[in-house]
Scaffold this active site. Sequence first.
Site, PDB file in Angstrom:
ATOM      1  N   CYS A 143      34.505 -26.449  13.569  1.00  0.00           N
ATOM      2  CA  CYS A 143      34.116 -25.454  12.968  1.00  0.00           C
ATOM      3  C   CYS A 143      33.693 -24.333  14.146  1.00  0.00           C
ATOM      4  CB  CYS A 143      32.180 -25.313  13.129  1.00  0.00           C
ATOM      5  SG  CYS A 143      31.519 -23.999  12.216  1.00  0.00           S
TER       6      CYS A 143
ATOM      7  N   LYS B  66      -3.798   7.546   8.643  1.00  0.00           N
ATOM      8  CA  LYS B  66      -2.541   6.426   8.339  1.00  0.00           C
ATOM      9  C   LYS B  66      -1.670   5.916   8.947  1.00  0.00           C
ATOM     10  CE  LYS B  66      -4.101   4.607   4.107  1.00  0.00           C
ATOM     11  NZ  LYS B  66      -3.788   3.145   3.460  1.00  0.00           N
TER      12      LYS B  66
ATOM     13  N   LYS C 184      -9.548   2.191  11.806  1.00  0.00           N
ATOM     14  CA  LYS C 184      -9.788   2.574  10.047  1.00  0.00           C
ATOM     15  C   LYS C 184      -9.474   1.065   9.543  1.00  0.00           C
ATOM     16  CE  LYS C 184      -8.771   3.771   5.783  1.00  0.00           C
ATOM     17  NZ  LYS C 184      -8.286   3.078   4.806  1.00  0.00           N
TER      18      LYS C 184
ATOM     19  N   CYS D 220      29.646 -25.310   4.692  1.00  0.00           N
ATOM     20  CA  CYS D 220      29.189 -23.939   5.902  1.00  0.00           C
ATOM     21  C   CYS D 220      30.451 -22.607   5.967  1.00  0.00           C
ATOM     22  CB  CYS D 220      29.902 -24.901   7.412  1.00  0.00           C
ATOM     23  SG  CYS D 220      30.254 -23.683   8.708  1.00  0.00           S
TER      24      CYS D 220
ATOM     25  N   ASP E 133       1.079  -1.081  -0.276  1.00  0.00           N
ATOM     26  CA  ASP E 133       0.188   0.208   0.101  1.00  0.00           C
ATOM     27  C   ASP E 133       0.525   0.994  -0.033  1.00  0.00           C
ATOM     28  OD1 ASP E 133      -1.772  -1.701  -0.205  1.00  0.00           O
ATOM     29  OD2 ASP E 133      -2.946  -1.212   2.062  1.00  0.00           O
TER      30      ASP E 133
ATOM     31  N   ASP F 203       3.712   1.412  -1.028  1.00  0.00           N
ATOM     32  CA  ASP F 203       4.250   2.144  -3.096  1.00  0.00           C
ATOM     33  C   ASP F 203       3.208   2.427  -3.715  1.00  0.00           C
ATOM     34  OD1 ASP F 203       6.709   0.763  -1.505  1.00  0.00           O
ATOM     35  OD2 ASP F 203       6.841  -0.431  -3.163  1.00  0.00           O
TER      36      ASP F 203
ATOM     37  N   ARG G  78     -17.941  -0.950  -3.302  1.00  0.00           N
ATOM     38  CA  ARG G  78     -17.696   0.230  -3.363  1.00  0.00           C
ATOM     39  C   ARG G  78     -17.478   0.225  -5.037  1.00  0.00           C
ATOM     40  NH1 ARG G  78     -13.488   3.781  -0.027  1.00  0.00           N
ATOM     41  NH2 ARG G  78     -12.130   2.663  -1.191  1.00  0.00           N
TER      42      ARG G  78
ATOM     43  N   CYS H  25      32.945 -22.332   8.166  1.00  0.00           N
ATOM     44  CA  CYS H  25      34.442 -23.418   8.827  1.00  0.00           C
ATOM     45  C   CYS H  25      34.325 -24.837   6.922  1.00  0.00           C
ATOM     46  CB  CYS H  25      34.325 -24.718   9.548  1.00  0.00           C
ATOM     47  SG  CYS H  25      33.428 -26.212   9.302  1.00  0.00           S
TER      48      CYS H  25
ATOM     49  N   ASP I  93      -9.446  -2.391   8.260  1.00  0.00           N
ATOM     50  CA  ASP I  93      -8.246  -2.903   6.274  1.00  0.00           C
ATOM     51  C   ASP I  93      -9.074  -4.139   6.322  1.00  0.00           C
ATOM     52  OD1 ASP I  93      -6.933  -2.559   4.974  1.00  0.00           O
ATOM     53  OD2 ASP I  93      -5.288  -3.478   5.529  1.00  0.00           O
TER      54      ASP I  93
ATOM     55  N   GLU J 278     -12.511   6.889  14.549  1.00  0.00           N
ATOM     56  CA  GLU J 278     -13.091   4.953  14.799  1.00  0.00           C
ATOM     57  C   GLU J 278     -11.809   4.662  14.358  1.00  0.00           C
ATOM     58  OE1 GLU J 278     -16.417   6.005  11.430  1.00  0.00           O
ATOM     59  OE2 GLU J 278     -17.440   7.515  12.411  1.00  0.00           O
TER      60      GLU J 278
ATOM     61  N   CYS K  12      25.597 -27.926  10.115  1.00  0.00           N
ATOM     62  CA  CYS K  12      27.268 -27.825   9.783  1.00  0.00           C
ATOM     63  C   CYS K  12      27.600 -28.807  10.473  1.00  0.00           C
ATOM     64  CB  CYS K  12      28.245 -26.036  10.380  1.00  0.00           C
ATOM     65  SG  CYS K  12      29.959 -26.901   9.691  1.00  0.00           S
TER      66      CYS K  12
ATOM     67  N   TYR L 157     -20.147   2.236  10.113  1.00  0.00           N
ATOM     68  CA  TYR L 157     -19.571   3.048  10.115  1.00  0.00           C
ATOM     69  C   TYR L 157     -20.363   4.557   9.398  1.00  0.00           C
ATOM     70  CZ  TYR L 157     -16.533   1.961   5.638  1.00  0.00           C
ATOM     71  OH  TYR L 157     -15.716   1.960   4.833  1.00  0.00           O
TER      72      TYR L 157
ATOM     73  N   GLU M  40     -17.996  -2.231   7.028  1.00  0.00           N
ATOM     74  CA  GLU M  40     -16.176  -2.267   6.592  1.00  0.00           C
ATOM     75  C   GLU M  40     -16.966  -3.809   6.714  1.00  0.00           C
ATOM     76  OE1 GLU M  40     -14.572  -0.163   5.018  1.00  0.00           O
ATOM     77  OE2 GLU M  40     -12.118  -0.827   4.832  1.00  0.00           O
TER      78      GLU M  40
ATOM     79  N   LEU N  71     -11.810   8.780   0.767  1.00  0.00           N
ATOM     80  CA  LEU N  71     -11.339   9.456   2.311  1.00  0.00           C
ATOM     81  C   LEU N  71     -10.246  10.277   1.713  1.00  0.00           C
ATOM     82  CD1 LEU N  71     -12.274   7.832   5.450  1.00  0.00           C
ATOM     83  CD2 LEU N  71     -13.377   9.599   3.896  1.00  0.00           C
TER      84      LEU N  71
ATOM     85  N   ASP O 125       0.260   4.410  -2.547  1.00  0.00           N
ATOM     86  CA  ASP O 125       0.401   5.548  -2.324  1.00  0.00           C
ATOM     87  C   ASP O 125       1.111   6.545  -2.081  1.00  0.00           C
ATOM     88  OD1 ASP O 125      -2.391   4.691  -0.447  1.00  0.00           O
ATOM     89  OD2 ASP O 125      -1.158   4.556   1.085  1.00  0.00           O
TER      90      ASP O 125
HETATM   91  C1  9MJ Z   1     -13.034   2.656   7.663  1.00  0.00           C
HETATM   92  N1  9MJ Z   1     -12.967   2.154   6.343  1.00  0.00           N
HETATM   93  O1  9MJ Z   1     -13.058   1.926   9.273  1.00  0.00           O
HETATM   94  C2  9MJ Z   1     -14.618   5.056   7.034  1.00  0.00           C
HETATM   95  N2  9MJ Z   1     -14.179   3.659   7.417  1.00  0.00           N
HETATM   96  O2  9MJ Z   1     -16.432   6.384   6.334  1.00  0.00           O
HETATM   97  C3  9MJ Z   1     -14.222   3.990   8.231  1.00  0.00           C
HETATM   98  N3  9MJ Z   1     -14.636   3.770   7.111  1.00  0.00           N
HETATM   99  C4  9MJ Z   1     -15.736   5.796   5.887  1.00  0.00           C
HETATM  100  N4  9MJ Z   1     -14.954   5.366   7.899  1.00  0.00           N
HETATM  101  C5  9MJ Z   1     -16.589   7.510   5.281  1.00  0.00           C
HETATM  102  N5  9MJ Z   1     -14.466   4.253  10.358  1.00  0.00           N
HETATM  103  C6  9MJ Z   1     -16.016   6.772   3.857  1.00  0.00           C
HETATM  104  C7  9MJ Z   1     -15.484   6.061   4.596  1.00  0.00           C
END
Ligand code: 9MJ
Length: 723
Positions: free
Chosen positions: A457, A326, A125, A420, A33, A35, A146, A423, A127, A123, A451, A235, A183, A83, A37
Amino acid sequence: MSRNPAQRAAELRAELAEHNYRYHVLDDASIPDADYDALMCELVALETEHPELQTEDSPTQRVGATASRDFAEVVHDIPMLSLNNAFDDTSAEDDAARFATIGDFVRRIENTLGLSEPEFSVEPKLDGLAISLRYENGLFVRGATRGDGAKGEDVTSNLRTVKTIPLRLRGSGWPAQLEVRGEVYMPRAAFEAYNAKARESGEKVLANPRNGAAGSLRQKDAQETAKRPLAFYAYAVYLPATPEQNLGERHSAALAQLRDWGFPVAPEASTAQGFAGLIAYYRRIGERRDHLPYDIDGVVYKLDDYAGQRTMGFVSRAPRWAIAHKFPAQEQSTELLDIEIQIGRTGAATPVARLRPVQVAGVTVSNVTLHNADQIARLDMRLGDWVIVRRAGDVIPEIVKVIPEKRPAGTQPWQFPDRCPVCDAVLVRVQKVKKQTKAGIEYEEGVALVCSGGLFCPAQRKEAIFHFAARRAMDIEGLGGEIIDDMVELPFLRDGEASRCLRSPADLYALRLDDLTELRRLGQERSGSVPETVKKGKVPTRWAENLLDAIEKSRSTTLERFLFALGIRDVGESTAKALARWFGNLDAVMAATLDELRAIPDVGPVVAGRIVAFFAETHNRDVIAALRAAGVQWPDAEPQRIAQGVLAGKTVVLTGTLEALSRDEAKEKLEALGAKVSGSVSKKTDFVVAGPGAGSKLEKAAELGLEVWDEERLLGFLAEQSS
Ligand code: 9MJ
């Protein structure tokens, strides 16, 4: 990299589109991620500086990749937001600089709304995979991914299998139409358990919980999804009938309402005031990150007041009222410069990856210990490859994968060296024992290399001499750990004109009093503790004399002690004793072949291999010759080749399949008890052990009227013998 901004922007767009496709459609991320980003940041910067370069299809203009064709398309009435991300400047000196993006975010809200220290919903975030759930009259009617934010995939039947998604709302007061977003994720424990089971049954394991969640939701067969341990946290909530309105006035209150209606909301979700409150939350959750039951990659701050959110509005497709903060990335890519072999005190060869130094989760990583040769082969790691390094919390960094797209031309699969590096003795393959029970030995996955130059040795010197001098080996009293450390590290031994360290146990027998007083002097000098008496030239020699006496005494020993003292892997006292009895003299032991050794009741095939490998090493033989030349001696005896096990003199045949033991294990155990295990049934056979599927051998046994055991009887018998 091209200099021309237009060209570079096109390159970045193409590259990002490819990664997007792999990540969102194939669920197979090709780069970390961090890279991704970085590439995205570069493109955003280019497009900001040169707005004319922005194109309709630029990945900066949308949220994800197009939907895959396997599922029906769902048009989101209210687009699914992405976001903006804020990353820390980890090189910054203070919080204001480190969290500058968050500072800007808060200030903008304060200035626009004329508030100070506004309240935020804060909150974790998660994954996982963002989804949208539609409820009509309290019933779950449709669920979608999404996708690109405007259109997603209809995964309703898969989502129905997720146990924490309510199919019917609880309580009352819900609007006729409700859209809840959140999520889908795989809890860590469930991920581990799933993989453990998959590994056992030989199925494909999941790369990480996020991949697990995404892959599971994309199953074409919902029954398959049902087998995956998925969960859901809500969320966000929308009212599709009146999209300009929100549910209540505050986001935190809406989340509480969702909880009452039966939706799980992350227990860590809370509220916080102003910039300082946000940073305190970020730190608090950051500390708990590794202990949470699910993976997160940061926290999310949302202006709590819905009216304020409406005033703030959007830029591109991301809200100005929310931001994802992040955590420093736990995965980074870097170059594999070399794989070196380290030899441990006991001779175990461990491959270590040397990497171009890279910051992973705030720590510079340049060396990563690899498990074994199998791991290198499984990942197909080659010198010059780009690899993904992961460091989660306190966990030791590991290499999780190679980036095949970045492999330079002309690389070769990596080969574990045969010898080895310290030795030059041969490395032998061994399987490490995980646990040993009555039912048998359980080995660790993969083989380890060790070895075989135990006696000479340098990496194993300390351990070898310590073992050699041990009470039950050569019994050299007074020769302990610290003195040995000094002996192999300090040049105390006069060798012609020069001085050197102790190299092998044979050197012990050439020591003289002034060598030992020199050793004492160097040791005290090194530790900075030279006593006044010594400074004045008075050297106490009592301990040195005692040690020399003990060494002298050890010259006369027994063959079994000497064999044990050599420190051959897996040759303990009882095997040493068996060898000594069986052969009677050292030359016969050294000349023994694998088959000859295996005839000894206490010696299995693995140990026999170790013995042969040890004596095959010229250097080991040289040390033994030097020991003998130094006068180490023992009385030889007549060989006593009487098998002593309870099955001594018995011939056993194994046939059919055994369940609890493998054929080899059964054979090893029977041989350990003195039996000869033969491949064919004859009059000489004493009994046959037959499992299911036994064929002609069993028939022959019946014909000859031989005793036939089933596996249960064998196990019972073995258990009796070992109890
Ligand atoms: C995650 N991924 O936990 C949002 N998210 O709100 C939380 N994502 C989000 N909020 C609006 N806690 C768009 C995405």
